[in-house]
Design a protein around this motif. Structure first.
Motif, PDB file in Angstrom:
ATOM      1  N   TYR A  13       0.837  -1.190   0.000  1.00  0.00           N
ATOM      2  CA  TYR A  13       0.000   0.000   0.000  1.00  0.00           C
ATOM      3  C   TYR A  13       0.879   1.250   0.000  1.00  0.00           C
ATOM      4  O   TYR A  13       1.956   1.266   0.591  1.00  0.00           O
ATOM      5  N   ASP A  14       0.368   2.325  -0.643  1.00  0.00           N
ATOM      6  CA  ASP A  14       1.105   3.583  -0.649  1.00  0.00           C
ATOM      7  C   ASP A  14       0.263   4.677   0.013  1.00  0.00           C
ATOM      8  O   ASP A  14      -0.789   4.404   0.600  1.00  0.00           O
ATOM      9  N   ARG A  15       0.709   5.941  -0.095  1.00  0.00           N
ATOM     10  CA  ARG A  15       0.028   7.035   0.601  1.00  0.00           C
ATOM     11  C   ARG A  15      -1.406   7.239   0.104  1.00  0.00           C
ATOM     12  O   ARG A  15      -2.298   7.570   0.892  1.00  0.00           O
ATOM     13  N   GLN A  16      -1.635   7.044  -1.178  1.00  0.00           N
ATOM     14  CA  GLN A  16      -2.995   7.176  -1.698  1.00  0.00           C
ATOM     15  C   GLN A  16      -3.923   6.147  -1.049  1.00  0.00           C
ATOM     16  O   GLN A  16      -5.090   6.438  -0.772  1.00  0.00           O
ATOM     17  N   ASP A  17      -3.378   4.972  -0.815  1.00  0.00           N
ATOM     18  CA  ASP A  17      -4.166   3.939  -0.139  1.00  0.00           C
ATOM     19  C   ASP A  17      -4.436   4.341   1.309  1.00  0.00           C
ATOM     20  O   ASP A  17      -5.522   4.068   1.847  1.00  0.00           O
ATOM     21  N   LEU A  18      -3.460   4.981   1.944  1.00  0.00           N
ATOM     22  CA  LEU A  18      -3.655   5.468   3.312  1.00  0.00           C
ATOM     23  C   LEU A  18      -4.802   6.483   3.356  1.00  0.00           C
ATOM     24  O   LEU A  18      -5.645   6.438   4.256  1.00  0.00           O
ATOM     25  N   LEU A  19      -4.810   7.396   2.400  1.00  0.00           N
ATOM     26  CA  LEU A  19      -5.853   8.405   2.361  1.00  0.00           C
ATOM     27  C   LEU A  19      -7.224   7.774   2.114  1.00  0.00           C
ATOM     28  O   LEU A  19      -8.231   8.199   2.692  1.00  0.00           O
ATOM     29  N   ARG A  20      -7.274   6.756   1.272  1.00  0.00           N
ATOM     30  CA  ARG A  20      -8.554   6.075   1.026  1.00  0.00           C
ATOM     31  C   ARG A  20      -9.013   5.352   2.286  1.00  0.00           C
ATOM     32  O   ARG A  20     -10.188   5.391   2.640  1.00  0.00           O
ATOM     33  N   LEU A  21      -8.070   4.705   2.993  1.00  0.00           N
ATOM     34  CA  LEU A  21      -8.428   4.025   4.228  1.00  0.00           C
ATOM     35  C   LEU A  21      -8.913   5.028   5.274  1.00  0.00           C
ATOM     36  O   LEU A  21      -9.862   4.750   6.020  1.00  0.00           O
ATOM     37  N   GLN A  22      -8.284   6.186   5.321  1.00  0.00           N
ATOM     38  CA  GLN A  22      -8.732   7.218   6.253  1.00  0.00           C
ATOM     39  C   GLN A  22     -10.173   7.612   5.946  1.00  0.00           C
ATOM     40  O   GLN A  22     -11.001   7.775   6.852  1.00  0.00           O
ATOM     41  N   GLN A  23     -10.495   7.751   4.647  1.00  0.00           N
ATOM     42  CA  GLN A  23     -11.859   8.071   4.250  1.00  0.00           C
ATOM     43  C   GLN A  23     -12.825   6.979   4.694  1.00  0.00           C
ATOM     44  O   GLN A  23     -13.929   7.261   5.184  1.00  0.00           O
ATOM     45  N   ILE A  24     -12.423   5.730   4.522  1.00  0.00           N
ATOM     46  CA  ILE A  24     -13.263   4.606   4.949  1.00  0.00           C
ATOM     47  C   ILE A  24     -13.557   4.701   6.434  1.00  0.00           C
ATOM     48  O   ILE A  24     -14.704   4.537   6.874  1.00  0.00           O
ATOM     49  N   LEU A  25     -12.534   4.987   7.229  1.00  0.00           N
ATOM     50  CA  LEU A  25     -12.710   5.054   8.680  1.00  0.00           C
ATOM     51  C   LEU A  25     -13.560   6.249   9.089  1.00  0.00           C
ATOM     52  O   LEU A  25     -14.353   6.157  10.035  1.00  0.00           O
ATOM     53  N   PHE A  26     -13.408   7.368   8.393  1.00  0.00           N
ATOM     54  CA  PHE A  26     -14.272   8.517   8.679  1.00  0.00           C
ATOM     55  C   PHE A  26     -15.736   8.147   8.410  1.00  0.00           C
ATOM     56  O   PHE A  26     -16.621   8.439   9.219  1.00  0.00           O
ATOM     57  N   HIS A  27     -15.974   7.512   7.260  1.00  0.00           N
ATOM     58  CA  HIS A  27     -17.340   7.122   6.915  1.00  0.00           C
ATOM     59  C   HIS A  27     -17.905   6.129   7.927  1.00  0.00           C
ATOM     60  O   HIS A  27     -19.075   6.228   8.324  1.00  0.00           O
ATOM     61  N   ARG A  28     -17.074   5.182   8.364  1.00  0.00           N
ATOM     62  CA  ARG A  28     -17.546   4.192   9.338  1.00  0.00           C
ATOM     63  C   ARG A  28     -17.851   4.858  10.664  1.00  0.00           C
ATOM     64  O   ARG A  28     -18.819   4.502  11.345  1.00  0.00           O
ATOM     65  N   ALA A  29     -17.016   5.819  11.067  1.00  0.00           N
ATOM     66  CA  ALA A  29     -17.263   6.546  12.312  1.00  0.00           C
ATOM     67  C   ALA A  29     -18.579   7.320  12.245  1.00  0.00           C
ATOM     68  O   ALA A  29     -19.219   7.556  13.272  1.00  0.00           O
ATOM     69  N   LEU A  30     -18.979   7.668  11.017  1.00  0.00           N
ATOM     70  CA  LEU A  30     -20.229   8.391  10.813  1.00  0.00           C
ATOM     71  C   LEU A  30     -21.358   7.457  10.399  1.00  0.00           C
ATOM     72  O   LEU A  30     -22.378   7.884   9.871  1.00  0.00           O
TER      73      LEU A  30
ATOM     74  N   THR B 240     -15.135  -4.175  17.429  1.00  0.00           N
ATOM     75  CA  THR B 240     -16.411  -4.787  17.054  1.00  0.00           C
ATOM     76  C   THR B 240     -16.247  -6.283  16.812  1.00  0.00           C
ATOM     77  O   THR B 240     -16.984  -7.104  17.354  1.00  0.00           O
ATOM     78  N   GLU B 241     -15.281  -6.636  16.007  1.00  0.00           N
ATOM     79  CA  GLU B 241     -15.039  -8.046  15.680  1.00  0.00           C
ATOM     80  C   GLU B 241     -14.615  -8.819  16.929  1.00  0.00           C
ATOM     81  O   GLU B 241     -15.056  -9.956  17.158  1.00  0.00           O
TER      82      GLU B 241
ATOM     83  N   ASN C  94     -24.403  -3.986  11.740  1.00  0.00           N
ATOM     84  CA  ASN C  94     -25.048  -2.675  11.788  1.00  0.00           C
ATOM     85  C   ASN C  94     -23.988  -1.579  11.819  1.00  0.00           C
ATOM     86  O   ASN C  94     -23.160  -1.545  12.733  1.00  0.00           O
ATOM     87  N   PRO C  95     -23.977  -0.679  10.832  1.00  0.00           N
ATOM     88  CA  PRO C  95     -22.922   0.337  10.765  1.00  0.00           C
ATOM     89  C   PRO C  95     -22.897   1.274  11.966  1.00  0.00           C
ATOM     90  O   PRO C  95     -21.841   1.785  12.328  1.00  0.00           O
ATOM     91  N   GLU C  96     -24.047   1.495  12.601  1.00  0.00           N
ATOM     92  CA  GLU C  96     -24.073   2.384  13.753  1.00  0.00           C
ATOM     93  C   GLU C  96     -23.344   1.762  14.940  1.00  0.00           C
ATOM     94  O   GLU C  96     -22.562   2.429  15.626  1.00  0.00           O
ATOM     95  N   PHE C  97     -23.595   0.471  15.194  1.00  0.00           N
ATOM     96  CA  PHE C  97     -22.886  -0.207  16.266  1.00  0.00           C
ATOM     97  C   PHE C  97     -21.399  -0.328  15.941  1.00  0.00           C
ATOM     98  O   PHE C  97     -20.538  -0.107  16.805  1.00  0.00           O
ATOM     99  N   THR C  98     -21.107  -0.701  14.692  1.00  0.00           N
ATOM    100  CA  THR C  98     -19.706  -0.840  14.292  1.00  0.00           C
ATOM    101  C   THR C  98     -18.949   0.468  14.477  1.00  0.00           C
ATOM    102  O   THR C  98     -17.831   0.486  15.006  1.00  0.00           O
ATOM    103  N   ALA C  99     -19.566   1.560  14.044  1.00  0.00           N
ATOM    104  CA  ALA C  99     -18.917   2.867  14.184  1.00  0.00           C
ATOM    105  C   ALA C  99     -18.662   3.196  15.645  1.00  0.00           C
ATOM    106  O   ALA C  99     -17.603   3.737  15.999  1.00  0.00           O
ATOM    107  N   ARG C 100     -19.616   2.860  16.495  1.00  0.00           N
ATOM    108  CA  ARG C 100     -19.452   3.149  17.923  1.00  0.00           C
ATOM    109  C   ARG C 100     -18.246   2.417  18.501  1.00  0.00           C
ATOM    110  O   ARG C 100     -17.394   3.010  19.159  1.00  0.00           O
ATOM    111  N   TYR C 101     -18.161   1.110  18.245  1.00  0.00           N
ATOM    112  CA  TYR C 101     -17.083   0.316  18.840  1.00  0.00           C
ATOM    113  C   TYR C 101     -15.732   0.605  18.189  1.00  0.00           C
ATOM    114  O   TYR C 101     -14.701   0.619  18.875  1.00  0.00           O
ATOM    115  N   GLU C 102     -15.726   0.839  16.885  1.00  0.00           N
ATOM    116  CA  GLU C 102     -14.458   1.134  16.217  1.00  0.00           C
ATOM    117  C   GLU C 102     -13.911   2.489  16.655  1.00  0.00           C
ATOM    118  O   GLU C 102     -12.696   2.714  16.638  1.00  0.00           O
TER     119      GLU C 102
END
Length: 257
Positions: A42-59, A241-242, A226-234
């Motif tokens: 993985y490179d920096r672009q992948d890091l930025l995409r993963l960050q976006q994924i985590l932001f979305h999951r947190a929301l 969550t897992e 459930n994304p709401e529960f997952t976001a809470r625990y993550e």
């Protein structure tokens, strides 16, 4: 430019290797390259995409919707970050209200403040609770509606001390599970089993009845799906969550044996 293996990516981000493999399998986050040895890189672009994924999951955004948003040709990273910031600020304000409720309830119990009963529930989101209940009824049938009503009937008799104690124990269970995860304790360890006994009792109090092993395991699956529960625990600890769902499954199996 830095390049990371999947294990390095997991250590850097806090996302489990298993989750990264899953993201790759569903096309949500593919590695920049795969070596002849089969290693993912993985490179920096992948890091930025993963960050976006985590932001979305947190929301509390479902994975399929995250993928659609990130793969949209019109996706703009800076605009997405601004949007995340606005929503996170709103969530921070809501959680601040909940923290204030906890503090004021504790002050009331100590006799330092008088809190009106109706003020105990300011800051909670009735629409979100309604969505959770509707999802449970859709998944498990009309019998679940009766169980939800039974649970609510039990809570009607709770006083301020019951609510405060329930909230404190729930937070303590989450904290102790996050600590066990950070220590690398297996989900079937004695320490985690002791936490699960408390979680079992906590769920029993909430449901106004003893959960069955199948129901306890099913609740763990709901946390995962459930994304709401997952976001809470993550948000508490990546991978929680897992870890929690697996601990619940193991504990329920031993309980049923």
């Amino acid at each position: 430019m830095s390049v990371y293996t999947v294990k390095q990516m997991a250590k850097l981000s806090g996302v489990s290797v298993r989750a990264l493999h899953h993201y790759d399998a569903i096309g949500l986050l593919r590695p920049r390259a795969v070596g002849a040895n089969g290693y993912r890189y993985y490179d920096r672009q992948d890091l930025l995409r993963l960050q976006q994924i985590l932001f979305h999951r947190a929301l509390e955004t479902p994975l399929k919707d995250i993928q659609a948003a990130l793969d949209d040709p019109a996706f703009d990273l800076a605009a997405a970050l601004h949007a995340h910031r606005e929503r996170l600020v709103a969530e921070a304000e809501r959680y601040a209200k909940l923290v204030d409720i906890v503090d004021r309830t504790l002050a009331d119990l100590k006799g330092d403040e008088t809190m009106e009963d109706k003020e105990m529930f300011k800051g909670f989101d009735p629409e979100k609770q309604a969505r959770h209940e509707a999802e449970l009824v859709e998944r498990y049938g009309d019998g679940m509606a009766e169980k939800i009503a039974h649970s609510k009937a039990g809570m009607k008799s709770w006083g301020k001390g019951d609510w405060a104690g329930f909230q404190q124990e729930g937070a303590a269970i989450e904290h102790d599970m996050a600590k066990a995860l950070s220590q690398g304790l297996p989900a079937d360890s004695d320490v985690v089993a002791a936490i699960m006994r408390r979680h079992w009792a906590w769920i029993a109090k909430s449901w106004n009845r003893e959960p069955t092993p199948d129901a306890f395991t099913g609740l763990g699956r709901l946390y995962l799906e459930n994304p709401e529960f997952t976001a809470r625990y993550e948000a508490i600890a990546p991978g929680l969550t897992e870890y929690l769902a697996e601990a619940m499954r193991v504990f329920a199996e031993k309980r049923a044996a």
